[in-house]
Design a protein around this motif. Structure first.
Motif, PDB file in Angstrom:
ATOM      1  N   LEU A  56       0.054 -18.982 -41.258  1.00  0.00           N
ATOM      2  CA  LEU A  56       0.522 -18.547 -42.573  1.00  0.00           C
ATOM      3  C   LEU A  56       0.211 -17.077 -42.812  1.00  0.00           C
ATOM      4  CD1 LEU A  56      -0.495 -21.659 -44.724  1.00  0.00           C
ATOM      5  CD2 LEU A  56       1.775 -21.081 -43.848  1.00  0.00           C
ATOM      6  N   GLU A  57      -0.935 -16.634 -42.355  1.00  0.00           N
ATOM      7  CA  GLU A  57      -1.289 -15.220 -42.505  1.00  0.00           C
ATOM      8  C   GLU A  57      -0.303 -14.331 -41.765  1.00  0.00           C
ATOM      9  OE1 GLU A  57      -5.286 -15.213 -41.087  1.00  0.00           O
ATOM     10  OE2 GLU A  57      -6.143 -15.786 -43.045  1.00  0.00           O
ATOM     11  N   MET A  58       0.165 -14.784 -40.595  1.00  0.00           N
ATOM     12  CA  MET A  58       1.165 -14.009 -39.859  1.00  0.00           C
ATOM     13  C   MET A  58       2.455 -13.892 -40.659  1.00  0.00           C
ATOM     14  SD  MET A  58      -0.156 -12.903 -37.104  1.00  0.00           S
ATOM     15  CE  MET A  58       1.304 -12.392 -36.193  1.00  0.00           C
ATOM     16  N   GLY A  59       2.814 -14.958 -41.395  1.00  0.00           N
ATOM     17  CA  GLY A  59       4.010 -14.900 -42.227  1.00  0.00           C
ATOM     18  C   GLY A  59       3.893 -13.886 -43.350  1.00  0.00           C
ATOM     19  N   GLY A  60       2.693 -13.683 -43.855  1.00  0.00           N
ATOM     20  CA  GLY A  60       2.477 -12.722 -44.948  1.00  0.00           C
ATOM     21  C   GLY A  60       1.982 -11.379 -44.485  1.00  0.00           C
ATOM     22  N   TYR A  61       2.166 -11.087 -43.191  1.00  0.00           N
ATOM     23  CA  TYR A  61       1.595  -9.876 -42.615  1.00  0.00           C
ATOM     24  C   TYR A  61       2.102  -8.601 -43.290  1.00  0.00           C
ATOM     25  CZ  TYR A  61       0.519  -6.241 -39.187  1.00  0.00           C
ATOM     26  OH  TYR A  61       0.084  -5.098 -38.578  1.00  0.00           O
ATOM     27  N   ARG A  62       3.360  -8.610 -43.712  1.00  0.00           N
ATOM     28  CA  ARG A  62       3.906  -7.376 -44.304  1.00  0.00           C
ATOM     29  C   ARG A  62       3.176  -7.002 -45.589  1.00  0.00           C
ATOM     30  NH1 ARG A  62       8.243  -7.401 -48.106  1.00  0.00           N
ATOM     31  NH2 ARG A  62       8.774  -9.462 -48.924  1.00  0.00           N
ATOM     32  N   PHE A  63       2.678  -7.999 -46.328  1.00  0.00           N
ATOM     33  CA  PHE A  63       1.901  -7.699 -47.523  1.00  0.00           C
ATOM     34  C   PHE A  63       0.570  -7.058 -47.156  1.00  0.00           C
ATOM     35  CE2 PHE A  63       4.187 -11.437 -49.651  1.00  0.00           C
ATOM     36  CZ  PHE A  63       5.137 -10.600 -50.221  1.00  0.00           C
ATOM     37  N   ARG A  80      -1.022  -4.909 -49.931  1.00  0.00           N
ATOM     38  CA  ARG A  80      -0.666  -5.623 -51.164  1.00  0.00           C
ATOM     39  C   ARG A  80      -1.353  -6.985 -51.126  1.00  0.00           C
ATOM     40  NH1 ARG A  80       5.633  -4.700 -50.313  1.00  0.00           N
ATOM     41  NH2 ARG A  80       5.875  -6.314 -51.921  1.00  0.00           N
ATOM     42  N   SER A  81      -2.694  -6.937 -51.131  1.00  0.00           N
ATOM     43  CA  SER A  81      -3.476  -8.157 -50.948  1.00  0.00           C
ATOM     44  C   SER A  81      -3.285  -9.147 -52.089  1.00  0.00           C
ATOM     45  CB  SER A  81      -4.959  -7.823 -50.786  1.00  0.00           C
ATOM     46  OG  SER A  81      -5.437  -7.104 -51.912  1.00  0.00           O
ATOM     47  N   GLY A  82      -3.011  -8.659 -53.297  1.00  0.00           N
ATOM     48  CA  GLY A  82      -2.786  -9.559 -54.419  1.00  0.00           C
ATOM     49  C   GLY A  82      -1.571 -10.426 -54.198  1.00  0.00           C
ATOM     50  N   GLU A  83      -0.474  -9.833 -53.702  1.00  0.00           N
ATOM     51  CA  GLU A  83       0.742 -10.597 -53.419  1.00  0.00           C
ATOM     52  C   GLU A  83       0.513 -11.571 -52.275  1.00  0.00           C
ATOM     53  OE1 GLU A  83       4.591  -8.435 -53.607  1.00  0.00           O
ATOM     54  OE2 GLU A  83       3.316  -6.698 -54.009  1.00  0.00           O
ATOM     55  N   PHE A  84      -0.292 -11.147 -51.292  1.00  0.00           N
ATOM     56  CA  PHE A  84      -0.607 -12.032 -50.180  1.00  0.00           C
ATOM     57  C   PHE A  84      -1.341 -13.275 -50.677  1.00  0.00           C
ATOM     58  CE2 PHE A  84      -3.641 -13.578 -47.080  1.00  0.00           C
ATOM     59  CZ  PHE A  84      -2.849 -13.801 -45.975  1.00  0.00           C
ATOM     60  N   ARG A  85      -2.335 -13.092 -51.524  1.00  0.00           N
ATOM     61  CA  ARG A  85      -3.105 -14.230 -52.026  1.00  0.00           C
ATOM     62  C   ARG A  85      -2.230 -15.166 -52.849  1.00  0.00           C
ATOM     63  NH1 ARG A  85      -7.041 -10.241 -52.857  1.00  0.00           N
ATOM     64  NH2 ARG A  85      -6.427 -10.052 -55.043  1.00  0.00           N
ATOM     65  N   ARG A  86      -1.352 -14.595 -53.674  1.00  0.00           N
ATOM     66  CA  ARG A  86      -0.472 -15.433 -54.490  1.00  0.00           C
ATOM     67  C   ARG A  86       0.488 -16.232 -53.613  1.00  0.00           C
ATOM     68  NH1 ARG A  86      -1.021 -10.993 -58.000  1.00  0.00           N
ATOM     69  NH2 ARG A  86       0.755  -9.891 -57.091  1.00  0.00           N
ATOM     70  N   SER A  87       1.016 -15.600 -52.554  1.00  0.00           N
ATOM     71  CA  SER A  87       1.911 -16.316 -51.635  1.00  0.00           C
ATOM     72  C   SER A  87       1.174 -17.459 -50.961  1.00  0.00           C
ATOM     73  CB  SER A  87       2.471 -15.353 -50.577  1.00  0.00           C
ATOM     74  OG  SER A  87       3.441 -14.496 -51.131  1.00  0.00           O
ATOM     75  N   MET A  88      -0.059 -17.211 -50.516  1.00  0.00           N
ATOM     76  CA  MET A  88      -0.837 -18.255 -49.858  1.00  0.00           C
ATOM     77  C   MET A  88      -1.081 -19.423 -50.815  1.00  0.00           C
ATOM     78  SD  MET A  88      -2.355 -19.209 -47.012  1.00  0.00           S
ATOM     79  CE  MET A  88      -2.724 -17.740 -46.014  1.00  0.00           C
TER      80      MET A  88
END
Length: 237
Positions: free
Chosen positions: A97-104, A109-117
């Motif tokens: 899942l972290e690989m999927g949000g790598y662009r954040f 953009r760690s806030g967007e990453f956490r919300r996506s997770m």
């Protein structure tokens, strides 16, 4: 929103797609139907930037995409869940899942990453339960959930799913399409390539039937369900 016009593409000297035309409107779920070799996966590969078409155009909100590499297409919000799931087998569920949000993360953009997770783990509670498990040890259905979750991590505007039911037991397929139904209710634009025409037409608003790399006929999902050609070829009627 997403428009394909006159697309030709293939492998080596042989074209698989021949002057393909289709469009997916914002908020719409469209499906690609057809037998093996009809061009469904080749279409998905072109739209995601994994295969460069030899002719024709792919436009997203007016911008030409056909010459862009895959990473730039993902950055524009067009994300593919590939045929066969293709999870990173040695990595854990959470690492996938972290690989999927790598662009954040790359853009800090760690806030967007956490919300996506949080959204993905809420959407697929089983992934939360398996967060530390190695992805290669998951069942086929869990791997498909992970592949969809990984794609959702990038907060897509268009989600493309290539054969989401492939190799899965009927009860698991039902769960996967229930998840697709929830995404549809959320208003996510989707394009689904699927051999199971019955399920695809239940999940979709509009459908395209591919034959030998071109659109043989198309129409609303309701119209195609009642079309004798579709019933005979794909619905077993």
């Amino acid at each position: 929103m997403l428009e394909v016009d006159g697309l030709h593409a293939g492998y080596g000297a042989a074209d698989v797609l021949h002057s393909l035309r289709l469009q997916v409107r914002k908020g719409q779920v469209a499906c690609l139907l057809g037998a093996n070799g009809a061009g469904k996966s080749t279409t998905m590969r072109c739209l995601s930037g994994l295969l460069r078409p030899s002719q024709g155009s792919i436009r997203y909100e007016g911008e030409a995409l056909q010459a862009l590499p895959a990473e730039q297409i993902v950055a524009r919000g067009i994300v593919l869940v590939p045929e066969g799931r293709r999870v990173f087998a040695p990595l854990t569920v959470r690492e996938n899942l972290e690989m999927g949000g790598y662009r954040f993360l790359r853009a800090r953009r760690s806030g967007e990453f956490r919300r996506s997770m949080e959204r993905v783990l809420e959407f697929f509670p089983r992934l939360a339960e398996r967060a530390r498990q190695v992805a290669g040890t998951l069942s086929g259905g869990e791997q498909q959930m992970l592949a969809i979750g990984r794609a959702l991590m990038s907060d897509p505007r268009v989600l493309m799913l290539d054969e989401p039911s492939m190799g899965l037991a009927p009860l698991v397929v039902k769960d996967i399409f229930a998840a697709i139904g929830r995404l549809r209710q959320d208003g996510l634009t989707m394009l689904i390539a699927e051999q199971n025409a019955g399920l695809a037409l239940q999940a979709a608003d509009y459908g395209y039937v591919l034959q030998e790399g071109t659109v043989a006929y198309d129409g609303s999902a309701e119209t195609l369900r009642g079309d004798t050609r579709v019933q005979s070829a794909y619905l077993g009627v």
